[in-house]
Design a protein around this motif. Structure first.
Motif, PDB file in Angstrom:
ATOM      1  N   ARG A  86      48.098  77.705  52.071  1.00 33.12           N
ATOM      2  CA  ARG A  86      47.714  76.385  52.557  1.00 33.12           C
ATOM      3  C   ARG A  86      47.891  75.303  51.507  1.00 33.12           C
ATOM      4  NH1 ARG A  86      41.919  78.028  55.369  1.00 33.12           N
ATOM      5  NH2 ARG A  86      42.732  79.736  56.649  1.00 33.12           N
ATOM      6  N   ALA A  87      48.186  74.108  51.986  1.00 34.85           N
ATOM      7  CA  ALA A  87      48.196  72.898  51.165  1.00 34.85           C
ATOM      8  C   ALA A  87      47.866  71.730  52.085  1.00 34.85           C
ATOM      9  CB  ALA A  87      49.545  72.686  50.496  1.00 34.85           C
ATOM     10  N   ARG A  88      47.051  70.804  51.593  1.00 35.47           N
ATOM     11  CA  ARG A  88      46.615  69.672  52.420  1.00 35.47           C
ATOM     12  C   ARG A  88      46.876  68.367  51.683  1.00 35.47           C
ATOM     13  NH1 ARG A  88      40.618  69.793  54.697  1.00 35.47           N
ATOM     14  NH2 ARG A  88      41.622  71.373  55.995  1.00 35.47           N
ATOM     15  N   PHE A  89      47.446  67.402  52.414  1.00 38.97           N
ATOM     16  CA  PHE A  89      47.746  66.093  51.850  1.00 38.97           C
ATOM     17  C   PHE A  89      46.910  65.028  52.553  1.00 38.97           C
ATOM     18  CE2 PHE A  89      51.468  68.647  50.997  1.00 38.97           C
ATOM     19  CZ  PHE A  89      51.868  68.246  49.727  1.00 38.97           C
ATOM     20  N   THR A  90      46.354  64.124  51.760  1.00 40.96           N
ATOM     21  CA  THR A  90      45.673  62.955  52.290  1.00 40.96           C
ATOM     22  C   THR A  90      46.618  61.773  52.130  1.00 40.96           C
ATOM     23  OG1 THR A  90      43.514  63.812  51.649  1.00 40.96           O
ATOM     24  CG2 THR A  90      43.675  61.445  52.084  1.00 40.96           C
TER      25      THR A  90
END
Length: 274
Positions: free
Chosen positions: A172-176
């Motif tokens: 997983r990787a999350r970008f704002t």
């Protein structure tokens, strides 16, 4: 449209039989479905060059139902299906900053204005019977601001709305970020690049594509400031965008939320290169 922002028609993706052949080092659609034990089910899916996981987020790793990338497909299909590669375009910049929040320009401290967007990736590897999380994949994300401007290209400076992360043990990787605006000749989109890394941090493969947005959400966002300064409607909807017509319906994000509070979307992708 800039010539380098046109659909990718390289031999990697057009080998004469994109259903059956190994296109470069990217697992073909039919090969993936054979690994998953689906055999002839390939005819139900669109052609393309990488595997994307159905399912609304982390639960999708088990192959549950749902359409995180916006296609309904045939009932009963498990997680990994094929999505098309798309052109990198002219605005990619190597060595983007490693960060999860890409809204701020690190050189000036300025925060890009716009409707908040949380974009999550879940990367997996296709295996017999299903998908397993894939760590150590570098994900680059870049897109224009609310008025259609990219950083660090065309005479612009800074690094706003650019960033990269490496997937964790759960893939997983999350970008704002903010919801992207539009510019002449293109539908609303976000660019991304996936590169598996070896133990030394060297990329061992590459896959590049673009993500798109539903028109009704675009309409809601562009009615708000600062987007409406450019116009409340993009000049090129999905249906007439030459790149979207090359398989963009398989890369259409299922966004949740509203224009007043912001949106969230998850894109699940099974990557068998590198």
């Amino acid at each position: 449209m800039n010539p380098s922002d046109r659909p990718d028609l390289s031999p990697l993706h057009l080998d004469g039989d994109t259903d059956d052949g190994m296109t470069g080092t990217i697992l073909s659609r039919r090969r993936a479905l054979r690994l998953l034990g689906l055999g002839g089910g390939a005819a139900a899916l669109g052609a393309g060059g990488v595997l994307a996981q159905r399912g609304g987020g982390p639960g999708g790793m088990s192959g549950a139902g749902g359409t995180s990338a916006g296609t309904s497909g045939a009932a009963g299909l498990p997680g990994c299906v094929v999505r098309p590669a798309m052109t990198e375009g002219p605005y990619f910049v190597e060595s983007e900053p490693r960060r999860s929040d890409i809204r701020r320009d690190s050189t000036t401290g300025r925060l890009s204005a716009g409707v908040p967007l949380t974009l999550s990736f879940v990367v997996s590897r296709v295996a017999v019977g299903g998908c397993t999380p894939r760590s150590g994949v570098l994900i680059d994300v870049w897109h224009c601001d609310a008025l259609g401007v990219y950083s660090d290209v065309q005479g612009n400076t800074g690094d706003f709305l650019r960033g990269s992360q490496v997937t964790d043990a759960q893939g997983r990787a999350r970008f704002t970020t903010i919801y992207p605006g539009w510019y002449q000749g293109r539908a609303v989109h976000i660019h991304f690049k996936l590169r598996p890394l070896d133990a030394s941090g060297r990329a061992t493969g590459e896959f590049t594509s673009q993500l798109f947005f539903p028109e009704n959400v675009n309409t809601a966002v562009f009615a708000r400031a600062p987007y409406r300064q450019k116009g409340t409607k993009a000049d090129t909807p999905n249906a007439t965008d030459g790149i979207y017509r090359n398989g963009g319906n398989q890369l259409l994000l299922d966004v949740k939320g509203d224009a007043s509070r912001g949106y969230a979307a998850t894109f699940d992708v099974g990557l068998n290169i590198g």
